[in-house]
Design a protein around this motif. Sequence first.
Motif: not given
Lengths: 490, 490
Positions: A161-165, A167-171, A147-159
């Motif tokens: 990048r988090a998703k890609e990372t 996925k990159g380890v198979g999750m 479960e990836l839970v950001p807030t409005e403080k997190n930039a869309p680009a960081l979110i």
Amino acid sequence: MATAAIIGGGVIGGGWAARFLLNGWDVQVFDPDPEAERKIGEVIDNARVSLPGLSDTALPPEGRLSFHDSMSEAVAGASWIQESVPERLELKRKVYQTLQEHCEADAILGSSTSGFKPSELQGCASRPEQIVVTHPFNPVYLMPLVELVPTEKNAPALIERAKETLKGVGMFPLHVRKEIDAHIADRFLEAVWREALWLVKDGIATTEEIDEAIRMGFGIRWAQMGLFDTYRVAGGEAGMKHFMAQFGPCLEWPWTKLMDVPEFTDELVDLIAGQSDAQSGHMSIREMERVRDNNLVSMMRALKAQNFASGAVLNQHDKKLSAEAGMVRKSADIADPSLPIVTQRRAVPVDWLDYNGHMTESRYLQAFADASDRLMEIIGCDQEYIATGGSFFTAETHIRHIDETHLGSVIEVRTRVLMAEGKKMHLWHEMYAGEKLLATAEHILIHVSLETRRPAPFSPEIAANLKMIYEAQADLPAPDGLGRYVGQPR
Amino acid sequence: MATAAIIGGGVIGGGWAARFLLNGWDVQVFDPDPEAERKIGEVIDNARVSLPGLSDTALPPEGRLSFHDSMSEAVAGASWIQESVPERLELKRKVYQTLQEHCEADAILGSSTSGFKPSELQGCASRPEQIVVTHPFNPVYLMPLVELVPTEKNAPALIERAKETLKGVGMFPLHVRKEIDAHIADRFLEAVWREALWLVKDGIATTEEIDEAIRMGFGIRWAQMGLFDTYRVAGGEAGMKHFMAQFGPCLEWPWTKLMDVPEFTDELVDLIAGQSDAQSGHMSIREMERVRDNNLVSMMRALKAQNFASGAVLNQHDKKLSAEAGMVRKSADIADPSLPIVTQRRAVPVDWLDYNGHMTESRYLQAFADASDRLMEIIGCDQEYIATGGSFFTAETHIRHIDETHLGSVIEVRTRVLMAEGKKMHLWHEMYAGEKLLATAEHILIHVSLETRRPAPFSPEIAANLKMIYEAQADLPAPDGLGRYVGQPR
């Protein structure tokens, strides 16, 4: 090579370490527990047995694992920092302060918290924008969900990048768009847990009976479709509205009284612990972990074959891994066509073993057949071509077993085209672990029309590709074992 | 041949009809719906595609299916009567009155009710002692769980008989010892449903996100271990008490407020129906059923290989079916050793197919290898013998594909011993569908010591059994295709 810092070991932190490490990341661990190295090592050992076999292609070489005495050392050079310290907000906030004093400003700081909202973790942080919740599920090295839970403080680009990372380890990162206590999945677990406590407390069912009610019934359903799709199917052609008209009123049935929280007394704890011992006390936790992991791997591999749910996630991951490993997919990509083509590289999964403690014979043929499929793809008989009505059927196979093959071994199949004329191709596969020859397979495959189910000539593209490979390999010496019959004296 | 009466069709009644019918029972249906025959036929068609392949042994011949205009006709001669009429207590009670006027006094009357307690159904009945709740799960022809809920009015002998009958059609009867509204499993489903309604209503997650949170996470876990065993493992060596000390306090977390029941407004229904359409509206319900059934069969077959949870139930059922079908297990049971021995009879399951729409080549070898395993068992190399350290390894295999093999086909493997000397045996398998030859396999197997992993002489018992079969079969003509090499001209 990317580097992940693991802050806090234990079952969850160790699972994260294994995820990253086995997907090729360097992993730097900080955990003040003097037993941390042993504990994390045990989790990684478990993961090494089960995770590589989830893929139908070899994982990249393992990264480097190191243990560090300070957070500052552990986060040096890390682009991902995963925090899995105990669930106390003050502790977590203090940890974030220290981490942010030392880590890269553009590193992602993911928290394994199951209870806190990201805004709470970001609260006193110097750079709240780099902190998100990335809540995993046990065993972290096998379960896809985060479960990836950001807030409005997190930039869309960081979110992103988090998703890609992840996925990159198979999750499978599930983006929770609105923060809420306990995120999503644990709310359901809580609801079920409350109900289970009542049932045990009231003597309706034992822990074992409850587990049977789950795993013999809705548990199997939910491993592939979730709640809503399951009900959608149950509702039939009349649709979801119809289903809800039937099921909705149940909400007012008398047992809604059981939404009270049962008192968490010592008696209740003892009752449950005692029943659980009676149910599963004959197995150690280590044994149970192995059983669980074997089951999970087997079921997820089954879903891979259906390309559905967690199986579809794994197939996606395989595609990426296979491309990154430079596996040949098209004839134009063959570096040196005069050599046998590497058509398979993969670890032996747990569901390929038999009672003799080694890879079972039909899985040799599966690996060889997958190698033939890959060769077909390379010469132009790919999914798209097959959809137009041409394919190959295997007519004949000869397999020789030279050596045993074991769980986790990375096997490689190298393929030669011995003949290709008109409608027939003659293939030779050799299976290796390193340079140790394990088995050979000789096949005749016939090109067919899927409509008539009868032999049909190659397409011009397939004919040309086969000719190219056949001619380039023609100077190789005849394979040892070619043309042998079963029982032929050496 | 035993007879079951199905009172009330639909998805559930149809599922019961398929369960009984495909397990060899005659099935007599009563359902006033003019569409009943078509609807039940569709459910049975689905079941025919998926259920037989769950077994690694052939199901008995299908029973006879008939439709009747009255309950009195439908229950004639039935030893099991399954009631699946709509969930209205008055209707059910009226149905029981009619049924009991006509059925055998020792027949078992099972109700599919998900909501009513057995005492409520027994209420005005003339013979309450023959009525129990037998609550199944959709799809009834695949899901093992049945909640069997009796009252003190039911004799222990009847409860035992009910369990045996349900096991006899491959199900897992969970004896619910204390009646309660909604039995056990549906209480959990209710709890999860309530939570899900809140999450959708509050805009935290869509139906699709909730389904992902389930099937990528705890759904996979729960398909094999339930709630308590999963947590037992999570708790680690510290045990269940430790786990509860950690997790118990969560019960007082703030989100317990969400135990209120959300108001079931039209807006909420529309919101959910709309999200569900967006999620899965691209598939028809028929397609979704097929996908679901393929997934369930594949996963349960994966659990069979681990002999765990629903997979263990299936293996038990196979053992019974195989014995009832008279499959040979010991050399003493061979009726005529001068004939090839039938070593496999099974339906082709969905996870044995490939992109060419037929049985994939490695599954041929799996069927042949299973046939070799059976031959080994017959000559005395059974699990017990293997545990003492002796076994066979396959050295060499030659397979010829003669004809295509399709989903659901009942295939049979007939086995000959061509040679057996010292440490080697030479086997010949032929695979048939009816009398149509599909494939042949020729093998050399070597008797080994599992300790040294080297060849070792047969045990005296194995040597004697092999000699007996070899000599008895010696007068059979040499098999067509024997000793051929790959690509040999005809």
